[in-house]
Design a protein around this motif. Structure first.
Motif, PDB file in Angstrom:
ATOM      1  N   SER A 421     -13.914   1.334   9.361  1.00 38.33           N
ATOM      2  CA  SER A 421     -13.304   1.391  10.252  1.00 38.33           C
ATOM      3  C   SER A 421     -12.457   0.439  12.090  1.00 38.33           C
ATOM      4  CB  SER A 421     -14.293   2.447  11.266  1.00 38.33           C
ATOM      5  OG  SER A 421     -15.979   1.238  11.800  1.00 38.33           O
ATOM      6  N   SER A 422     -13.024  -0.618  11.470  1.00 41.90           N
ATOM      7  CA  SER A 422     -12.827  -1.668  12.625  1.00 41.90           C
ATOM      8  C   SER A 422     -12.062  -2.840  11.770  1.00 41.90           C
ATOM      9  CB  SER A 422     -13.963  -2.522  13.218  1.00 41.90           C
ATOM     10  OG  SER A 422     -14.611  -1.358  14.166  1.00 41.90           O
ATOM     11  N   ASN A 465     -10.441   4.409  10.373  1.00 40.48           N
ATOM     12  CA  ASN A 465      -9.941   3.703  11.760  1.00 40.48           C
ATOM     13  C   ASN A 465      -8.386   4.063  11.893  1.00 40.48           C
ATOM     14  OD1 ASN A 465      -8.172   2.879   9.544  1.00 40.48           O
ATOM     15  ND2 ASN A 465      -9.007   1.875   8.690  1.00 40.48           N
ATOM     16  N   ARG A 468      -7.554   3.680  16.056  1.00 42.16           N
ATOM     17  CA  ARG A 468      -8.072   2.325  16.331  1.00 42.16           C
ATOM     18  C   ARG A 468      -6.874   2.099  16.229  1.00 42.16           C
ATOM     19  NH1 ARG A 468      -8.683  -2.719  14.992  1.00 42.16           N
ATOM     20  NH2 ARG A 468     -10.461  -3.159  16.314  1.00 42.16           N
TER      21      ARG A 468
END
Length: 577
Positions: A421-422, A465, A468
């Protein structure tokens, strides 16, 4: 020939046994006898860890080695009770059995059967990769904590104090608080056992140190009258071969065993496949992972039906097998027969074996789990792996073995989701004097093309993600000294995507268009492009805004008159058509 190949694929023994020469067979038989010298005392000791009579550990060792030899593809793997499986088995069964010894034994057999069936299903469905779901730092921390837990549980045997209960810290406090009650004779036996095993391991590793201390321990009881000094001994052990029986337990107990059995299988799967692969590489041959799971499953089913406990491919037994010169599973068959002879004829001789000797054998067997060197290596890497391992370690010590395993698996999933997710992302620019585009953050000299922002997410785009990535692009556009007129999204690191990302890209395109900025795509993988086409994103963005970008060069781009970028390569649809 095809039929023979299928038979040898399922029964590998059919392939290797006829090819074994008399000389090789002699070497394997000698290796098997040497391995039995390790397995007999360790099998009894691991039975103690699991909370079952010693003979159940020997049943498991005998059956595990013999059945695996028929179905397994590793030439050196020793499938026996292991310290980790024994400790996890005790943690699983104890809360359910509630001090009922008869029910305890039935639950152990049922858990072993269940583990065997799970292994078998995993092999049929080719699920060997599931064992990799626990990251190495998490697994290392779990195993480290497991080793400490096993060792502290043996402390009462080694120094002659009452056994404690609870997690690692409770049991450690029990040892500390009862030091005034230490039996010096018991402590002397335990200390001598550990010392002898470590010394023999260092100066004469081929000598079966566990068998040596077993014989010495039995002899010392008679020589020095240790039983008169309150040194606890094993006592009478039921001799004879196991009998076939199906454990009878209730449905509620079966459901309570299921999750724990899955956890044990996960750890044993990782341990067994690692050991098998290690020695297969060393001797330059291949194993069949799915067949390995089936073989270990069959070994556990046999053990469960004949009164044994859970077995797996342990590294220590396999290393001993290899050190003895084993080149085929004939060594395992020999070791199995040797254990069987012990069960049939020699168990009455073991009744005077001090419990402190078994405790010392366990400590020696699990000390390799206390792997400080690997933790030091993680610290040197500086990637955060050390903290992950330590968190898993403390989780086992505080919560216990099974809850600690669930915690470790959960920690692995959390770390995976966090990483996915990052993902790191890059703004690309051209290195001066070259045609190479690189991350401008890592290479400050890289030059960005005026009016063009080349952005590359360095990972798969998916639901966790997507927002983001969009927020990161928004931030970059706000920070830009001169707002770009074109955003070129480089998706070379994204092999696939999902619906959430499709919606995000559609919204991003509308948002950029409203601000007078065009969104373009380059290096889009074919599966992703097909999804863009089916979803309508390709049409809404514009087919002429998708570019192959097989080679990204500064001469491919120019921004003129505040309009769109001119790319020398044709659009992906034009090229593919």
């Amino acid at each position: 020939m095809a039929l023979k190949g299928k038979i040898s694929g399922f029964f590998p023994i059919v392939g290797w046994l006829p090819r074994s020469s008399p000389k090789a067979a002699r070497i394997d038989v000698i290796a098997g006898i040497a391995v039995a010298g390790l397995l007999i005392p360790e099998g009894m000791a691991y039975g103690g860890i699991a909370g079952v009579p010693p003979q159940m550990g020997l049943y498991a060792a005998m059956l595990g080695m013999f059945v695996y030899a028929i179905f397994g593809t590793s030439r050196q793997l020793a499938v026996t009770p292991t310290s980790s499986s024994a400790a996890m088995l005790a943690a699983l069964v104890s809360p359910i059995a509630l001090d009922d010894s008869t029910k305890y034994a039935a639950l152990v057999s049922a858990a072993t059967l269940m583990a065997g069936l799970i292994f078998l299903v995993g092999g049929v469905l080719k699920l060997g990769a599931v064992s990799e779901f626990i990251s190495k730092p998490v697994l290392k921390g779990f195993v480290f904590g497991l080793g400490l837990t096993i060792m502290v549980k043996q402390a009462h045997k080694l120094i002659g104090v009452p056994a404690g209960h609870g997690n690692f810290f409770h049991q450690l406090w029990n040892v500390i608080s009862t030091l005034k009650e230490v039996n010096p004779w018991t402590m002397a036996v335990g200390t001598a056992t550990i010392a002898i095993m470590f010394v023999l391991g260092a100066v004469a590793p081929r000598i079966p140190s566990a068998l040596v201390v077993l014989v010495l321990g039995i002899s010392c009881v008679s020589w020095f009258g240790l039983d008169r000094h309150d040194v606890e001994v094993v006592g009478t052990i039921q001799a004879g071969m196991p009998s076939l029986s199906l454990p009878r337990i209730g449905e509620d107990d079966l459901s309570a065993l299921f999750v724990g059995a899955i956890g044990i299988v996960l750890v044993l799967m990782a341990e067994s496949l690692t050991a098998a692969r290690t020695f297969a590489v060393k001797h330059n041959y291949e194993i069949a992972p799915s067949q390995e799971l089936c073989a270990i499953g069959a070994a556990n089913i046999a053990s469960g039906l004949l009164g044994g406990m859970i077995v797996g491919g342990g590294m220590s037994g396999t290393a001993a097998n290899n050190a003895g010169g084993a080149r085929t599973q004939l060594s395992s068959v020999t070791a199995s027969v040797s254990v069987g002879l012990t069960l049939a004829f020699l168990l009455p001789l073991i009744r005077n074996l001090p419990e402190a000797v078994l405790g010392g054998i366990v400590v020696h067997a699990v000390v390799h789990l206390i792997d400080i060197r690997t933790l030091r290596y993680y610290a040197e890497l500086g990637t955060g792996s050390l903290w992950v391992a330590l968190i898993a370690l403390v989780g086992v010590l505080q919560m216990g073995i099974l809850k600690g395993l669930i915690f470790a698996v959960g920690l692995t999933l959390i770390l995976l989701m966090h990483k996915l997710s990052s993902p790191h992302d890059s703004v690309l620019g051209r290195l001066p004097g070259t045609e190479t585009f690189v991350d401008v953050e890592r290479y400050p000299d890289a030059q960005q093309i005026p009016g063009l922002l080349i952005f590359r997410p360095n990972g798969i785009l998916f639901f966790a993600n997507a927002n983001r990535v969009r927020n990161r692009l928004r931030s970059l556009l706000k920070q830009a000294l001169s707002p770009p007129r074109v955003v070129l999204l480089n998706l070379e690191a994204c092999p696939e995507t999902d619906v959430t990302s499709l919606e995000m890209l559609t919204q991003l395109n509308n948002e950029l268009s409203g601000s007078g900025i065009e969104l373009h795509f380059v290096r889009v993988a074919d599966p992703v492009l097909d999804l863009f086409n089916r979803s309508g994103l390709l049409k809404s963005v514009g087919e002429d805004r998708f570019f192959r970008g097989s080679v990204l060069r500064s001469t491919d781009f120019s921004i003129k008159g505040g309009s769109r970028p001119k790319l020398k390569e044709r659009s992906v649809l034009a090229v593919s058509s």
